[in-house]
Design an enzyme around this catalytic site. Structure first.
Site, PDB file in Angstrom:
ATOM      1  N   GLU A  66      53.436  38.173  38.948  1.00 19.59           N
ATOM      2  CA  GLU A  66      53.192  38.566  37.558  1.00 19.59           C
ATOM      3  C   GLU A  66      54.067  39.743  37.126  1.00 19.59           C
ATOM      4  O   GLU A  66      54.432  39.866  35.955  1.00 19.59           O
ATOM      5  CB  GLU A  66      51.721  38.899  37.327  1.00 19.59           C
ATOM      6  N   GLN A 129      37.610  37.432  41.339  1.00 17.28           N
ATOM      7  CA  GLN A 129      38.806  37.768  40.547  1.00 17.28           C
ATOM      8  C   GLN A 129      38.452  38.463  39.238  1.00 17.28           C
ATOM      9  O   GLN A 129      39.124  38.290  38.235  1.00 17.28           O
ATOM     10  CB  GLN A 129      39.683  36.533  40.307  1.00 17.28           C
ATOM     11  N   LYS A 178      36.904  33.085  30.101  1.00 18.12           N
ATOM     12  CA  LYS A 178      37.127  31.648  30.289  1.00 18.12           C
ATOM     13  C   LYS A 178      36.284  30.822  29.315  1.00 18.12           C
ATOM     14  O   LYS A 178      36.744  29.806  28.791  1.00 18.12           O
ATOM     15  CB  LYS A 178      36.808  31.268  31.747  1.00 18.12           C
TER      16      LYS A 178
END
Lengths: 577, 202
Positions: A66, A129, A178
């Site tokens: 990233e 995460q 999400k």
């Protein structure tokens, strides 16, 4: 074989049921985004799923880390002038963006970063995460926002683009849970944002200050212009040139400003700062009016502040009011976008030539050539110098290439000696000094300016920090020329250890892999040279290769970058050796 | 505001008008913590305008530092306006609560007199303890601690400072300026310029 062209979805009509992810991507299309740098993961999967249908509108470049993704987006933004876009997943994906965010904030690079986040009902539960991305990125973003409801997405994205690109640009991060990515809602269209009531991107231009500034400039005997990246960020290169040519004032640049005026312009007197040119540093303490344009008086530029330009009246043109008086006290502040303020100022200044004053800079330049530059660019020593590599590169590119540099000695040498004919041609990590910046930034720079030659000049230290992005080059097939200047040391730290720590070379001796073999493993042709007689031909080979090419040049091990303003010293105490 | 920035550190009251946004408190607090500056007092509250929040922040600093900090705060996207004022320029108050054993207060008439003299008001009386409240400046609320200490002060707490700017006309008119895309000149304030060569004075 027939390849089926995928058709990108057209912007849906009002009240169409869309997922948050689809709404997001439609927003990107409206904002004119063409390239996204990213890396998928669990919490951003719905966005990646939607991206599958947008392939022909939104080109996604899969990076290898990233950090590489965000540096690539920075390179893209810097070469194109557009907003760079990055996708990363939650937790480690997002935390890997932090260095790039800090880099983009301090170097005013417009970015919109999208991070996935765990489901809203899991926030704060230490879910898999999960990281507090808003908390972590607050000090390194211009603005950030967490979306937990899909209906917010169009408005928040529009705000993000407006904030990232307007005023003093900077990185913006949107963290999307999400559930919001998955949630369907009645899409009400996407309207770009141009006003946020609490946000003033441009201060009001004050005519009285412009008049005062013009008076000071007209009376000045020894005026001196310092310019920074603000000239490029404001797309004010022409306005800047017009101002300079009317006033006849000598002008010097910060490394972030390099290229806004061509290197060989007669009024371009060189680079400012710790490893800048001799004349500009000394003359800072001799001029009577100092005109700073789109620069922020970084400590690497000013040296010791209480001995900085004390004799001069300071005119500071800046879009960010917080920069006025921050480091150097201003006599006349010219708030505003220099694209607007420079023409107003140009109208009011007298046409002049400062021939004698300009000639003084050239005298200092001659001293610097004799003491430093000649030996650096045309060395009599057996071993090659970094400067001569850049000099030969200049000869071959004729100043037409984009030079992307990493951080350290090679960066200072490349910035000092690279010939730049065009704006947005010098891409470097100026404020944060991020090693590992150059390779991914060069990839992004090429995507942002596909018709230009992009040369990444990298040291042996920085190369090993983001070497994995060779994989991105391999997979995307992008054409980036990689020029490693290998002195087998962490050279800048070694230089400081030599000069200020009694040559105690503590952990600066760094070994390198066989870069040519590494490149070969990634399908990138390469070559390593250590003889001067091969230099020009090897550079030619690199530049004329149809795709990416890695060239390693073994340079002298213990060279120092001079001139130098030692830390804590005044700019006029600049040392030639 | 004085023409010459005083070198001495003193208390400044920073008033910040903001949008109501999650995370903004953190963003503002970080401006201080990043510079290793201590916030003496911080209060957030609604303002005279619905939906606009008002921060009152007290720091002990020089005018130069405060003015730079004010600009850094104002730079935040969701911040509308920042003012900073010395104590002389504001009306300010802090509130304090004191918990004292009821039997001592009841027994000793002297305590009651002291409380009255210091403008304390009874908030609650229970069999075991009584809670008093005072509102005033720091010295006043501090003074009552000293007075009550010998009489078995059980618990003490003081609120953050709230301050009203003497010269302010409120934020309504200013907000209308902000709502326009092109604001007028009067949204720029508190900009005191360097007096290095006296080209400007404000």
């Amino acid at each position: 074989m027939l390849t089926q062209e995928k058709q990108a979805p057209a912007l849906p009509e009002t009240d169409t049921q869309l997922s948050g992810s689809q709404a997001l991507l439609h927003g990107f299309v409206v904002e004119g985004v063409d390239t996204i740098f990213g890396y998928p993961g669990g919490a951003i999967m719905p966005i990646y799923d939607a991206l599958y249908d947008f392939e022909c509108d939104l080109k996604h470049i899969l990076v290898r880390h990233e950090q590489g993704g965000i540096h690539a987006a920075q390179g893209y933004a810097r070469s194109s002038g557009k907003v760079g876009v990055v996708f990363a997943t939650s937790g480690p994906g997002a935390t890997n963006l932090v260095t790039g965010l800090a880099d983009a904030l301090i170097d005013s690079t417009p970015l919109v970063c999208i991070t996935g986040q765990v489901f809203a009902h899991l926030l704060g539960t230490d879910a898999f995460q999960e990281a507090d991305v808003i908390g972590i990125t607050t000090p390194v973003t211009k603005w950030n926002y967490q979306v937990t409801d899909a209906t917010e997405i169009p408005e928040v994205l529009a705000k993000a683009f407006h904030i990232a690109r307007s005023g003093r640009p900077g990185p913006v991060l949107i963290d999307i849970t999400k559930n919001a990515q998955l949630q369907k809602f009645a899409f009400q269209g996407y309207t770009p944002c141009d006003h946020i009531r609490s946000y003033r991107p441009k201060p009001i231009v004050r005519k009285e200050y412009i008049r005062q500034a013009a008076e000071l400039i007209n009376k000045a005997k020894k005026p001196f212009v310092l310019w920074g990246q603000g000239v490029m960020l404001g797309s004010a290169e022409q306005e800047f040139k017009a101002f300079l040519e009317k006033t006849g004032i000598p002008a010097a640049w910060t490394i972030m400003g390099a290229g806004a005026l061509p290197t060989d312009h007669p009024q371009n007197v060189g680079m400012l700062g710790m490893h800048g040119n001799y004349g500009p540093n000394v003359m800072t303490n001799e001029c009577d009016v100092l005109i700073a344009i789109g620069m922020r008086f970084d400590d690497r530029v000013t040296g010791r502040l209480d001995k900085y330009a004390k004799q001069a009246q300071v005119i500071h043109l800046d879009i960010d009011p917080a920069e006025i008086d921050k480091n150097v006290k201003t006599t006349v502040p010219v708030w505003g976008d220099c694209k607007e303020t420079l023409p107003l100022l140009t109208q009011m200044v007298e046409t002049k030539q400062h021939t004698e004053w300009l000639a003084k800079f050239r005298e200092f330049e001659q001293k610097e050539i004799d003491a430093v530059i000649r030996e650096e660019l045309f060395p009599t020593s057996e071993e090659m110098t970094m400067g001569e590599v850049i000099q030969q590169l200049n000869e071959l590119t004729k100043g037409e290439a984009i030079i992307v540099t990493d951080v350290g000695q090679h960066q200072m040498v490349a910035c000092r000696y690279a010939k730049l004919n065009h704006t947005r041609s010098n891409i470097t990590s100026g404020g944060l000094g991020t090693m590992g910046f150059a390779l991914p930034a060069a990839i992004g720079a090429k995507f942002g300016a596909p018709n230009r030659t992009v040369v990444a000049v990298i040291g042996d230290g920085g190369m090993q920090m983001t070497i994995q992005e060779l994989g991105t080059i391999m997979q995307s097939g992008i054409d980036v020329k990689i020029l490693i200047l290998n002195n087998q040391f962490l050279g800048m730290v070694r230089q400081w250890q030599e000069l200020f720590h009694e040559r105690r070379y503590s952990f600066v001796d760094i070994t390198s892999p066989d870069y040519v073999q590494v490149a070969k493993g990634y399908g990138i042709p390469g070559r390593s040279i250590n003889q001067r007689e091969n230099l020009v031909e090897a550079l030619q080979q690199m530049l004329s290769n149809p795709g990416s090419f890695l060239l390693e040049v073994m340079v002298t091990k213990e060279n120092n970058v001079f001139p130098m303003v030692p830390q804590g010293c005044s700019v006029s105490e600049i040392r030639l050796k | 505001m004085s023409e010459q920035a005083p070198i001495e550190r003193q208390e400044y009251n920073i008033t910040v008008y903001t949008e109501n946004q999650i995370g903004l408190l953190n963003r503002i607090a970080m401006i201080f913590s990043r510079r290793k500056m201590n916030i003496e007092s911080l209060n957030t509250s609604p303002s005279e305008i619905e939906g606009i929040h008002r921060f009152n922040i007290v720091i002990h600093e020089t005018e130069e530092v405060v003015s730079k900090i004010a600009r850094q705060i104002e730079k935040q996207v969701e911040v509308l306006k920042v003012y900073f004022n010395t104590n002389e320029d504001v009306i300010w108050q802090e509130m304090a609560l004191y918990k004292v054993p009821t039997d001592i207060v009841a027994e000793k008439a002297k305590v009651e007199r002291l409380l009255r003299e210091n403008g304390a008001r009874v908030v609650v009386i229970r069999k075991d303890y009584t809670v008093f409240e005072t509102t005033g400046h720091r010295e006043e609320t501090d003074n009552l601690i000293k007075i009550l200490q010998p009489f078995g002060l059980i618990e003490f707490v003081r609120s953050a400072r709230i301050a009203i700017i003497k010269d302010s006309d409120g934020f309504n008119r200013k907000l209308r300026e902000f709502e326009r895309a092109e604001p007028g000149h009067d949204v720029v304030e508190n900009e005191f310029l360097n007096s290095r060569e006296k080209v400007f004075t404000m």
